[in-house]
Design a protein around this motif. Structure first.
Motif, PDB file in Angstrom:
ATOM      1  N   THR A  33       0.572  -0.761  -0.273  1.00  0.00           N
ATOM      2  CA  THR A  33       0.352   0.450  -0.399  1.00  0.00           C
ATOM      3  C   THR A  33       0.605   1.327  -0.054  1.00  0.00           C
ATOM      4  O   THR A  33       0.182   2.607   0.295  1.00  0.00           O
ATOM      5  N   GLY A  34       1.755   1.208   0.319  1.00  0.00           N
ATOM      6  CA  GLY A  34       3.022   2.556   0.674  1.00  0.00           C
ATOM      7  C   GLY A  34       2.557   2.855   2.216  1.00  0.00           C
ATOM      8  O   GLY A  34       3.526   4.024   2.011  1.00  0.00           O
ATOM      9  N   PRO A 102      -0.255  12.525  -4.220  1.00  0.00           N
ATOM     10  CA  PRO A 102      -0.382  12.993  -3.585  1.00  0.00           C
ATOM     11  C   PRO A 102       0.104  12.261  -2.861  1.00  0.00           C
ATOM     12  O   PRO A 102      -0.118  11.441  -2.197  1.00  0.00           O
ATOM     13  N   ARG A 103       0.776  12.824  -1.086  1.00  0.00           N
ATOM     14  CA  ARG A 103       0.399  12.043  -0.118  1.00  0.00           C
ATOM     15  C   ARG A 103       0.085  13.322   1.170  1.00  0.00           C
ATOM     16  O   ARG A 103      -0.087  14.397   1.228  1.00  0.00           O
ATOM     17  N   ASN A 126      -4.844   9.810  -1.515  1.00  0.00           N
ATOM     18  CA  ASN A 126      -5.689   8.991  -1.819  1.00  0.00           C
ATOM     19  C   ASN A 126      -6.466   7.259  -1.270  1.00  0.00           C
ATOM     20  O   ASN A 126      -7.429   6.896  -0.512  1.00  0.00           O
ATOM     21  N   ARG A 127      -5.727   6.848  -0.034  1.00  0.00           N
ATOM     22  CA  ARG A 127      -6.086   5.915   1.151  1.00  0.00           C
ATOM     23  C   ARG A 127      -5.849   6.030   2.518  1.00  0.00           C
ATOM     24  O   ARG A 127      -6.142   5.901   3.536  1.00  0.00           O
ATOM     25  N   ALA A 131      -5.579   4.048   6.329  1.00  0.00           N
ATOM     26  CA  ALA A 131      -4.656   4.657   6.503  1.00  0.00           C
ATOM     27  C   ALA A 131      -4.281   5.446   7.882  1.00  0.00           C
ATOM     28  O   ALA A 131      -4.312   4.779   9.013  1.00  0.00           O
ATOM     29  N   ALA A 132      -5.587   6.706   7.720  1.00  0.00           N
ATOM     30  CA  ALA A 132      -5.710   7.852   9.515  1.00  0.00           C
ATOM     31  C   ALA A 132      -5.828   6.956  10.626  1.00  0.00           C
ATOM     32  O   ALA A 132      -5.055   7.511  11.019  1.00  0.00           O
ATOM     33  N   ALA A 133      -5.917   5.458  10.913  1.00  0.00           N
ATOM     34  CA  ALA A 133      -6.359   5.292  12.320  1.00  0.00           C
ATOM     35  C   ALA A 133      -5.091   4.551  12.469  1.00  0.00           C
ATOM     36  O   ALA A 133      -4.435   4.752  13.396  1.00  0.00           O
ATOM     37  N   SER A 134      -4.337   3.904  11.613  1.00  0.00           N
ATOM     38  CA  SER A 134      -3.586   3.045  11.828  1.00  0.00           C
ATOM     39  C   SER A 134      -1.931   4.082  11.749  1.00  0.00           C
ATOM     40  O   SER A 134      -1.423   4.545  12.374  1.00  0.00           O
ATOM     41  N   VAL A 135      -1.709   5.503  10.985  1.00  0.00           N
ATOM     42  CA  VAL A 135      -1.246   6.743  10.923  1.00  0.00           C
ATOM     43  C   VAL A 135      -1.729   6.857  12.581  1.00  0.00           C
ATOM     44  O   VAL A 135      -0.599   7.125  13.253  1.00  0.00           O
TER      45      VAL A 135
END
Length: 155
Positions: A33-34, A102-103, A126-127, A131-135
């Motif tokens: 996923t990056g 875009p990141r 886009n992800r 991903a926000a909860a894991s971040v």
């Protein structure tokens, strides 16, 4: 884990990662996923926000490997205490194929002596919703502090 600050003094850092962590490194990444996180040490010079941006978006940094990041924007700041803040950035990075991606990242920055120790965690824009909860998990768990001095009693 223990790392060395810019002046050679030891700093203890830790974070919980939902992504696979490379052995004996402070990098965690899901290659499919990056999404991922990594630790950086920068100079505590000037306002914390500026020191963080200067290190993360430096010409020799991870996001500038294929060209300088574009459209860098500070979206949010959360001061957690003296010398402890979280910054959220959006920007555009180039891939090895020279495509613009875009990141979005969240950076927890903790001042330790003359250093700023940072955990940079993020994903592609886009992800981000996925991903926000894991971040948040990684950023919330991050700690950095001066390591106890070595003595013969510690052996």
């Amino acid at each position: 884990q223990r790392i060395l600050g810019r002046d050679g003094l030891p700093i203890d850092v830790a974070f919980t990662s939902p992504w696979p962590t490379s052995a004996d490194t402070l990098v965690a990444r899901d290659y499919a996923t990056g999404d991922g996180a990594y630790v950086l040490v920068g100079e505590n010079l000037g306002p914390l926000e500026r020191a963080v941006a200067r290190k993360i978006f430096a010409g020799d940094g991870k996001y500038a490997a294929y060209g300088a990041p574009a459209d860098v924007s500070l979206r949010a700041t959360d001061v957690r205490g003296a010398g402890d803040s979280v910054f959220e950035y959006t920007f555009v990075a180039l891939t090895p194929a020279m495509r613009e991606v875009p990141r979005r990242v969240r950076v927890r920055a903790i001042v330790v002596g003359d250093d700023v120790v940072m955990l940079v965690a993020g994903s592609t824009a886009n992800r981000w919703k996925l991903a926000a909860a894991s971040v948040d998990e990684a950023v919330g768990s991050f700690s950095a502090r001066e390591a106890p001095e070595f003595s013969s009693e510690m052996v």
